[in-house]
Scaffold this motif. Structure first.
Motif, PDB file in Angstrom:
ATOM      1  N   LEU A  21      40.973  32.638  38.981  1.00  0.00           N
ATOM      2  CA  LEU A  21      40.448  33.855  39.604  1.00  0.00           C
ATOM      3  C   LEU A  21      38.942  34.011  39.466  1.00  0.00           C
ATOM      4  O   LEU A  21      38.314  34.662  40.292  1.00  0.00           O
ATOM      5  N   TYR A  22      38.328  33.457  38.450  1.00  0.00           N
ATOM      6  CA  TYR A  22      36.879  33.433  38.297  1.00  0.00           C
ATOM      7  C   TYR A  22      36.525  32.588  37.087  1.00  0.00           C
ATOM      8  O   TYR A  22      37.418  32.054  36.415  1.00  0.00           O
ATOM      9  N   ALA A  23      35.234  32.433  36.812  1.00  0.00           N
ATOM     10  CA  ALA A  23      34.772  31.565  35.730  1.00  0.00           C
ATOM     11  C   ALA A  23      33.812  32.323  34.828  1.00  0.00           C
ATOM     12  O   ALA A  23      33.033  33.162  35.286  1.00  0.00           O
ATOM     13  N   GLY A  81      31.495  46.586  29.107  1.00  0.00           N
ATOM     14  CA  GLY A  81      30.928  46.460  30.440  1.00  0.00           C
ATOM     15  C   GLY A  81      31.397  45.197  31.137  1.00  0.00           C
ATOM     16  O   GLY A  81      31.099  44.085  30.704  1.00  0.00           O
ATOM     17  N   HIS A  82      32.147  45.353  32.244  1.00  0.00           N
ATOM     18  CA  HIS A  82      32.625  44.195  33.014  1.00  0.00           C
ATOM     19  C   HIS A  82      31.446  43.421  33.605  1.00  0.00           C
ATOM     20  O   HIS A  82      30.544  44.018  34.197  1.00  0.00           O
ATOM     21  N   LEU A  83      31.490  42.099  33.496  1.00  0.00           N
ATOM     22  CA  LEU A  83      30.564  41.282  34.279  1.00  0.00           C
ATOM     23  C   LEU A  83      31.124  41.072  35.681  1.00  0.00           C
ATOM     24  O   LEU A  83      30.413  41.227  36.667  1.00  0.00           O
ATOM     25  N   TYR A  84      32.378  40.665  35.761  1.00  0.00           N
ATOM     26  CA  TYR A  84      33.085  40.681  37.043  1.00  0.00           C
ATOM     27  C   TYR A  84      33.729  42.055  37.132  1.00  0.00           C
ATOM     28  O   TYR A  84      34.712  42.339  36.461  1.00  0.00           O
ATOM     29  N   PRO A  85      33.179  42.958  37.934  1.00  0.00           N
ATOM     30  CA  PRO A  85      33.648  44.350  37.913  1.00  0.00           C
ATOM     31  C   PRO A  85      34.910  44.551  38.742  1.00  0.00           C
ATOM     32  O   PRO A  85      35.149  43.845  39.726  1.00  0.00           O
ATOM     33  N   VAL A  86      35.679  45.533  38.340  1.00  0.00           N
ATOM     34  CA  VAL A  86      36.917  45.842  39.042  1.00  0.00           C
ATOM     35  C   VAL A  86      36.652  46.141  40.511  1.00  0.00           C
ATOM     36  O   VAL A  86      37.397  45.703  41.395  1.00  0.00           O
ATOM     37  N   ASN A 141      42.268  42.088  45.075  1.00  0.00           N
ATOM     38  CA  ASN A 141      43.694  41.838  44.890  1.00  0.00           C
ATOM     39  C   ASN A 141      44.094  42.183  43.462  1.00  0.00           C
ATOM     40  O   ASN A 141      43.251  42.287  42.566  1.00  0.00           O
ATOM     41  N   HIS A 142      45.377  42.380  43.284  1.00  0.00           N
ATOM     42  CA  HIS A 142      45.898  42.859  42.004  1.00  0.00           C
ATOM     43  C   HIS A 142      45.650  41.852  40.880  1.00  0.00           C
ATOM     44  O   HIS A 142      45.338  42.242  39.748  1.00  0.00           O
ATOM     45  N   LEU A 143      45.762  40.579  41.175  1.00  0.00           N
ATOM     46  CA  LEU A 143      45.588  39.563  40.147  1.00  0.00           C
ATOM     47  C   LEU A 143      44.173  39.553  39.596  1.00  0.00           C
ATOM     48  O   LEU A 143      43.948  39.526  38.384  1.00  0.00           O
ATOM     49  N   SER A 144      43.210  39.535  40.493  1.00  0.00           N
ATOM     50  CA  SER A 144      41.814  39.528  40.053  1.00  0.00           C
ATOM     51  C   SER A 144      41.495  40.781  39.257  1.00  0.00           C
ATOM     52  O   SER A 144      40.781  40.727  38.248  1.00  0.00           O
TER      53      SER A 144
END
Length: 270
Positions: A61-63, A132-137, A142-145
């Motif tokens: 989903l991301y790195a 603090g999210h780096l990849y923010p909501v 999608n639900h998984l991310s």
């Protein structure tokens, strides 16, 4: 449409820790991660953030490049998507960072003292800092991310008023800026305040002094990049070119070079 059902047990992340990003390189422009050489004392881990489906198949989903010395991420990279589909406020850890790469997620330890290489929830409790999210909501679609963003390997200490105010507003502006792109790649990182840690009885987690974000938008076969940095001198979020952002980060990271989007492009993302 195939229905996917996911189970996240308390306090665990289903990510994979490796020697590189080969399993999740698609979250970088042209499969090229940022080029940055940190001091040898700053040990880092490459994390391919993922979940598993009903058939036990891994979905990346991301790195995230994670510093076990600072116990915060250096950056997370993702392909932009919006609007988001809700929010989950349960936070997880990555057991492989402390139990080794052969650890099973169900072996996630619960004792704070046994978690050496990463932050845990109680590091943040009553500290005055948000996770603090780096990849923010709000940049997920999608639900998984959305679920996968709620791991402490994707979070750094952030002043709560900045996180909930100007930085959140900035993330909303990025949505408007990128929504017309054919595709868009984003890298979000933090600059640590090296000598300051979250105040607890046993301070462990390095505070983030600055947050930064770089975007690269592909539209009509042309790439356009933007950089963001905050808080700036006035407490806000500064917009600047990718080149100027990289020059600023070289100073703050004390490195000779940093290239966020290394690949040669038709446009201005480097």
């Amino acid at each position: 449409m195939k229905l996917l059902v996911f189970l996240l047990l308390p306090y665990l992340s289903l990510s994979e820790v490796g020697q590189d990003f080969s399993k999740c390189s698609r979250f970088f422009l042209n499969n090229d991660p940022p080029q940055i050489t940190l001091p040898a004392s700053v040990s880092v881990k490459h994390i391919c953030q993922c979940l598993k489906d009903n058939n036990n198949q891994i979905i990346y989903l991301y790195a995230t490049l994670y510093s076990t010395a600072w116990r915060i991420p250096i950056y997370s990279a993702y392909v932009f998507g919006s609007p988001n589909v809700g929010r989950a406020d349960r936070w997880y850890i990555e057991p492989q960072l402390d139990l080794g790469t052969t650890a099973e997620p169900c072996m996630s330890p619960q004792d704070r003292d046994s978690i050496i290489n990463q932050a845990v929830n109680c590091d943040y409790d009553y500290s005055g800092y948000d996770r603090g999210h780096l990849y923010p909501v709000q940049h997920t679609d999608n639900h998984l991310s959305m679920l996968a963003t709620s791991t402490l390997t994707n979070a750094a200490p952030q002043d709560l008023s900045f996180n909930r105010g100007l930085w959140s507003a900035h993330e909303g502006k990025v949505i408007k800026d990128l929504k017309g792109c054919d595709e868009a790649y984003v890298v979000t990182g933090v600059v640590p305040e090296i000598n300051i840690k979250i105040p607890t009885n046993n301070p462990r987690v390095t505070v983030s002094k600055y947050y930064w974000r770089a975007t690269c938008c592909l539209k009509n076969n042309m790439f356009t990049g933007k950089g963001y940095f905050g808080p700036d001198n006035n407490g806000g979020v500064q917009e600047l070119t990718i080149a100027n952002l990289q020059a600023q980060l070289r100073i703050y990271y004390n490195v000779n070079n940093i290239i966020i989007f290394p690949s040669p492009l038709t446009g201005s993302c480097n």
